[in-house]
Each structure stands twice: as C-alpha cells, then as structure tokens.
Motif scaffolding. Structure first.
Motif, mmCIF file in Angstrom:
data_model
loop_
_atom_site.group_PDB
_atom_site.id
_atom_site.type_symbol
_atom_site.label_atom_id
_atom_site.label_comp_id
_atom_site.label_asym_id
_atom_site.label_seq_id
_atom_site.Cartn_x
_atom_site.Cartn_y
_atom_site.Cartn_z
ATOM 1 N N PRO A 1 42.026 40.343 32.621
ATOM 2 C CA PRO A 1 42.032 38.946 32.578
ATOM 3 C C PRO A 1 42.749 38.541 31.274
ATOM 4 O O PRO A 1 42.725 39.273 30.142
ATOM 5 C CB PRO A 1 40.524 38.810 32.665
ATOM 6 C CG PRO A 1 40.073 39.997 33.111
ATOM 7 C CD PRO A 1 40.744 41.047 32.748
ATOM 8 N N GLN B 1 39.289 42.471 42.715
ATOM 9 C CA GLN B 1 38.877 42.631 41.201
ATOM 10 C C GLN B 1 39.006 44.229 40.810
ATOM 11 O O GLN B 1 39.533 44.530 39.865
ATOM 12 C CB GLN B 1 37.511 42.183 40.875
ATOM 13 C CG GLN B 1 36.949 42.176 39.622
ATOM 14 C CD GLN B 1 35.641 41.924 39.088
ATOM 15 O OE1 GLN B 1 35.087 41.573 40.180
ATOM 16 N NE2 GLN B 1 35.474 41.352 37.833
ATOM 17 N N TRP C 1 37.006 35.128 36.591
ATOM 18 C CA TRP C 1 37.716 36.420 36.074
ATOM 19 C C TRP C 1 38.785 36.216 35.083
ATOM 20 O O TRP C 1 39.110 36.816 34.218
ATOM 21 C CB TRP C 1 38.571 36.987 37.484
ATOM 22 C CG TRP C 1 39.446 38.155 37.106
ATOM 23 C CD1 TRP C 1 38.913 39.445 36.857
ATOM 24 C CD2 TRP C 1 40.747 38.300 36.824
ATOM 25 N NE1 TRP C 1 39.985 40.233 36.555
ATOM 26 C CE2 TRP C 1 41.110 39.590 36.554
ATOM 27 C CE3 TRP C 1 41.857 37.424 37.075
ATOM 28 C CZ2 TRP C 1 42.488 39.866 36.456
ATOM 29 C CZ3 TRP C 1 43.125 37.575 36.744
ATOM 30 C CH2 TRP C 1 43.329 38.991 36.190
#
Length: 683
Positions: A659, A649, A228
């Motif tokens: 990110p 996420q 990620w």
C-alpha cells in the motif's frame, strides 16, 4: 349432509394450501444421477472456493463462523437459474430445467467444501503445530513438538480423515430421519428456503435478495480495497482508528471498520454479540489492567511480551478454562438428552422424538411425510458398501497417518477409529435434537487423552493435536451429512445424490481449503502473531491445551490456576442458570463460549458485531417483514465482499506490491515530538 361435504372440501383445500409437496405434486422428481449434474458441480466448485476464502479469513481473525447455508442456497439458485436462462436464450436444445433437488445438491456440495476450511484446523490445530506458535507459547524448541504447515502433507492428511465420518452414519440415515424424526433445525430451515425458491413467489423474492446481496458485496469489496491504500505499515489504516480514544485503543476498545463483522453481527443472535462484548469488558476493561499492575509480583517484569509466564498466560489459560467449562457442560447436556431420547424411542418407537403438541398428524403433514419417506427410501445406499469403505479408509489412515506425524503411533489412530463411530453417532443425534455440533469438544478431549498417552518426551504435543484433527474430521462430517439428509428428505432429493454430493464436496474441500490457507500463509508473514491482521487466536489456545495435556498445571503462571477454576465453574453455572431460568430471564444470561473469544483477542470485533446487531434491531423495529427477508442477504454481501477482497490482497502481497499510504493516529504530545524531530532533519 351437503354442509358437511362443503366443510370437508374446505378443510381439504386448506390442507392442500398448507402442504409443501402438493405445490410440487405435478412435477416429476428426477433420478439421483440427474440431480448430480455437471453444471451443479461446476457451480459448487466456484462457490466452494469463494466460501472457503471467506471461512478461512474468519478462521484466521477471530474464529467466529456464522452459518453460510442461506447464502450458498441463494447463490446456487441464482447462478443455475441464470445458466439455464442464458442457454435457453441462446437456443441450445435439450436444456434441463433447474430443480430444487439440483439446488439442494449445490448447497450440500458447497457447505461440505467450505466446511473443510473450518474442520481442517487451519486456524487451530494445524497452525498450532507450527514453529511460530511454538515460540509464542514460550517452550524450549524441540523438533518433536513442531511441524510446520506444508501443502502436500495437509492435503494428504485431510483426505485420509475427512471421509470416515460420512461412511460411519450412512447405515443410520433411516433411523435418524424417518424413524426418530429428528428435527435438525438448520437442515430443515435450509430445505424450507430451497423449497420457497422454486415457487413463483419465492423466485421473485430470491431475485430481489440476490440483487441486494450483489449490491452490498460490491460496496464491501470496494470498501476493503479503499482501506488497503492506507495500511502501508504496522498500526496503519482504518483498523487503527482510535474511535473511542487513545487510552481505550490501548485496551483494544475501538471500531475497526470491518464490514465482515458488522455482517456477522447482523446474522448472529443478539445474545452472542452481547456476550462477546461482555467478555471483552470483563477481560480487557477490568482483569488485564489489574493483573498488569501485579507485574513483578505475580510474574517477572522482564519477560517477553508473548511469554505464557506473563500476562499472555492469563489471557490464554483463562479463556481455555471458559471454553472447557462450557464444552463440558454442553457435552454432558447433549449426552443426557441423547440417552434419554434414545431410551424413550426404544420404549415407544412410534412416537416422534420431537414431542409435538398434537399426537395426531394433520392430513397435509401425513401427505408430505408419506411422499418424502417414499422418495427417501427409494434410492438406498448399501450398508455393506458403507462398512467396507469405512474399514478400508481406516486401515489406510492407520498406516499413513503415523508417516505424516511420526509422533502419532498407529495404535493411537486405531483407538480413535474404534471410538469415533460412537462419537459420530452421538454428535449427529445430538445435533438433530439441539442443532449444536460438539465436534471441537470431542477434538479437545482427543488432545488431552492422546497427548497424555504419548507423553511429553515422545512428541505428545503433536500427537495430541494430530489426534484432535482425526476426531474433528470424523465427528463434524457425520453431523453435516445427517443435516444434509434432512434437507434432502424435505426437498425430495435422493439420499444417493446427497451422499455423492457430500463426498464430492468433501474431496473439493480437501484440495481447495489447504490451497487457500497456503495462499494466506505465504502472502502474510505475520499470520498467528498477536496484533496482526490475522492473529488466529485459536492456534495458540489449541497449542497450550496440548502443552497442558502433556505437562500438567505446572505450566501456569502464579494464581492463574485459582482464577481458571473460578472461570471454569462460572461457565458451568452460567449454562445451568440459562437452562433453569424462565425464557424471559434466560435470554439475558451471556454465553460463556462467546465470552471467552475476546479474552485473548480483544473486544474490538465485538464492537463491530454489536453495531451489526444495532442495525438489525432498528431494522426489525422499523420494518420487521423486510428485515427478515433482506437482512441475511445484506449481511452475506458484507461478509462475502470483504472476504473475497482478501484474495486480490494476497496476490498483491505475493507480488510484492505494498500500500502507498500509512494513516496513523498519535497523541498530541507524541505528535509535537514527531513534528520537532522532522523539523530537526536536514532538508
């Protein structure tokens, strides 16, 4: 005479050793209310949510869903065993022992709950109704052909369609399980697994399997978290790593470091994985490059990249042709086997439908069958209750479904409910013979039939997709319940506890599955977009089936019809060849349904799956016994860890946390230009 007596005793000892129920003979079978416990339902809700997240991710990526029954049974055993031990150590009085019947209830409830994440159509017919998928199909915007997802109507719709299948097959439970002795391979395998867990040797192995699953779960979750950090923009991260070169990457040939599909590849048969890769090579390696050279001849060169009048149209409609050819063949095959088996059963009702090698059952099998049949017939579910509930829910659905979808008329729904019990029986019976559920095939038939009946001017697209949901909801739950009846039959779980746990699991799924989808839908703006993290390829496929149903073949690009007919016939011939060829040859003939999936999406996930197959193949050759015991937990850990990572996420995305790093790969010439541009910028 003494020798004969000794021989008889030895045979009895051997029979007792082979009998499953003699192992559990001294244990009392709890009543059905004691099987459906509060702790079992609490564990089921937790695992149901977890597996719904996993199934939803798979649904919105490729649509390939492996069987998670083993994982559900294993984790249910682990959690409830840990629960009872902790209470024992804490000195809590009156803790009930954990039984295999309670384990069966958990497995049934979890699979019913997570099954709604698939049959609910979140990656197919529900998303296909949305404006985003409508724009990709290139049609003119029309309010009657669009219905965007909303949490309220999705939950309501699932509640009125998901229970009918359960009540439609309840009156046939004895015929299916006891009289016809249908095998239901998945239900039987799950029962054997649960029975083994509750023996001393099985419990020890289960602990080691759970430990292995947990280890690979942590590794997979951590790997997803690590990836990620490098996915800050479009085309960034490990998923964009051109492992086979930049030219191959343009045609979607690359390894995307997905732990999920490596795990799926370890569970799926080798032929499925190879078929996916073959389909990717045929489409993205040969056909699409050739058709792209025909730009300006076969289709206009100035079309939008997502237009169905261009290359996307060939990708979508040719994959539909393969899917329909495969579905039609298997539909006719299962119906033929079902009809012939029913005729044979009517003519000789005392013979088992499976047609075993021996005409007479062994004493051990007779003891097991007698014991199981006795328990199975003990707690009856009144047929009047099932019939009354079916009619009540059908009436409610006929009234409310057209209020959710105004394009769907009450008589469309009523007609579906008249036909549905017959199709539910056929699917449940065929599933018992072949372990193959044709629920999506019946759904596709509903798309064409109801869509054409409603017509394009009366919202036929939405009517067809909604009717698809009605049909899948009924037919899939019917086969699921009969599978669970078989599992309960072999673990001495009461039919009532099986039915109640299936109903509770379905109710959980009607709330959990839409909520999980809504989380994905709100967290990721590009769901359903080609090339995104969640492209949901089946949504566009189902949308275009509905368009084809109401508009006819006029929506196809040039030469697409001829190619589609070729692939439709090829799918039938491949299936026919598989059935007629000797087993040594048939095992190398690819599966058309698996080949169709990468036609639209690309072959990259097929590479992941083949790597998983390679790992399993080598493991089988090096240590076959250990691979058989531990490959499913390893694969489940990889799938579960990566799948559960999508939950945090999604929360990060909803919170606006992005990110920090973009890792991208450029060709050398492009990199030189980028460097020159950066140097030209003022410092």
């Amino acid at each position: 005479m003494a020798r004969k007596f000794d021989d008889d005793r030895e045979e009895e000892d051997e029979d007792a050793a082979e009998s499953v129920e003699r192992v559990f003979e001294g244990r009392e079978v709890p009543g059905w209310r004691d099987q459906v416990t509060a702790r079992a339902l609490a564990v089921s809700a937790l695992l149901g949510f977890m597996f719904s997240v996993i199934v939803m991710k798979l649904n919105l990526t490729t649509g390939i869903i492996p069987s998670l029954n083993v994982s559900a049974g294993l984790l249910g055993f682990f959690l409830l065993t840990s629960w009872t031990r902790l209470l024992d150590k804490a000195g809590v009085p009156g803790v009930r022992p954990f039984t295999r019947q309670e384990n069966t209830v958990v497995q049934t409830c979890v699979v019913a709950c997570s099954g709604i994440a698939f049959s609910g159509g979140f990656g197919s017919y529900i998303l296909a109704m949305s404006e985003k998928i409508s724009e990709q199909s290139g049609e003119v915007k029309d309010e009657d052909s669009i219905k965007n997802p909303s949490l309220g109507w999705m939950i309501g719709f699932l509640f009125i369609i998901s229970f009918l299948g359960l009540f439609s097959v309840v009156p046939l439970r004895k015929i299916m399980i006891v009289d016809y002795k249908l095998s239901y391979p998945s239900g039987t395998a799950t029962a054997h697994l649960i029975n083994s867990f509750h023996t001393p040797q099985g419990a020890k192995l289960a602990k080691r399997q759970v430990k292995t699953l947990g280890k690979f779960f942590a590794m997979s979750f951590s790997w997803g978290f690590f990836q990620w950090f490098y996915s800050a923009g479009e085309g960034c991260g490990f998923k964009a790593f051109p492992t086979l070169g930049l030219e191959a990457y343009k045609q979607k040939f690359f390894f995307d470091f997905s732990a999920t599909y490596v795990g799926v590849g370890m569970i799926c048969p080798y032929l499925v994985n190879i078929s996916v890769l073959i389909g990717g090579v045929i489409s993205w390696g040969i056909m699409w490059p050739y058709i792209e050279h025909k730009k300006g001849d076969w289709y206009p060169a100035d079309l939008k990249p997502s237009s169905l009048r261009g290359i996307v149209g060939y990708r979508v409609f040719i994959s539909i042709a393969l899917i329909l050819g495969d579905g039609l063949y298997n539909f006719l095959k299962v119906m033929t086997r079902t009809t012939s088996a029913l005729v044979a059963q009517v003519r000789g009702p005392t013979l088992p439908i499976s047609g075993g090698a021996d005409d007479e059952l062994s004493p051990a099998e007779t003891f097991d069958d007698q014991r199981r049949t006795e328990v199975f017939l003990k707690d009856q579910i009144p047929n009047t209750l099932a019939l009354g509930a079916y009619l009540t829910i059908a009436v409610v659905s006929i009234i409310t479904a057209p209020r959710i979808f105004h394009q769907l008329r009450w008589y469309h729904v009523a007609c579906s409910y008249v036909i549905a019990p017959v199709l539910a029986f056929c699917n449940a019976y065929g599933c018992g013979l072949t372990d193959w559920s044709l629920a999506t095939t019946y759904g596709k038939l509903a798309i064409f039939m109801i869509g054409a009946w409603a017509g394009a001017s009366n919202g036929g697209i939405i009517a067809g997709l909604a009717a698809c949901g009605v049909m899948i909801g009924i037919v899939s739950t019917a086969s699921d319940l009969t599978q669970d009846f078989k599992t309960g039959y072999m673990t001495l779980a009461s039919p009532r506890s099986m039915f109640v746990s299936q109903v509770i699991g379905t109710a959980m799924g009607c709330v959990i599955a839409p909520s999980v989808f809504w989380l994905f839908y709100k967290a990721f703006d590009d769901i359903g977009t080609p090339g995104s993290e969640y492209p949901s390829p089946n949504a566009l496929v189902y949308r275009n089936m509905a368009i084809l149903g109401v508009q006819g073949i006029g929506s196809l690009p040039r030469h697409c019809l001829e190619i589609c007919i070729g692939f439709f016939v090829s799918a039938i011939l491949l299936n026919l060849a598989r059935d007629l060829a000797p087993p040594a040859v048939a095992q190398f003939i690819p599966l058309p349904m698996a080949m169709a999936i990468p036609f639209y999406l690309g072959p990259y996930f097929g590479i992941d799956m083949c790597i998983g197959s390679l790992v399993r193949f080598v493991w089988d050759r090096v240590d076959g016994a250990r691979a058989k015991a531990f490959a499913p937990p390893v694969a489940s850990g990889l799938i579960c860890g990566d799948g559960i990572w999508t939950l945090p996420q999604s929360i990060l995305a909803l919170a606006g946390i992005r990110p920090p790093i973009c890792m991208k790969f450029l060709a050398r010439r492009t990199n030189i230009k980028v460097d020159a541009f950066i140097r030209s910028l003022p410092t």
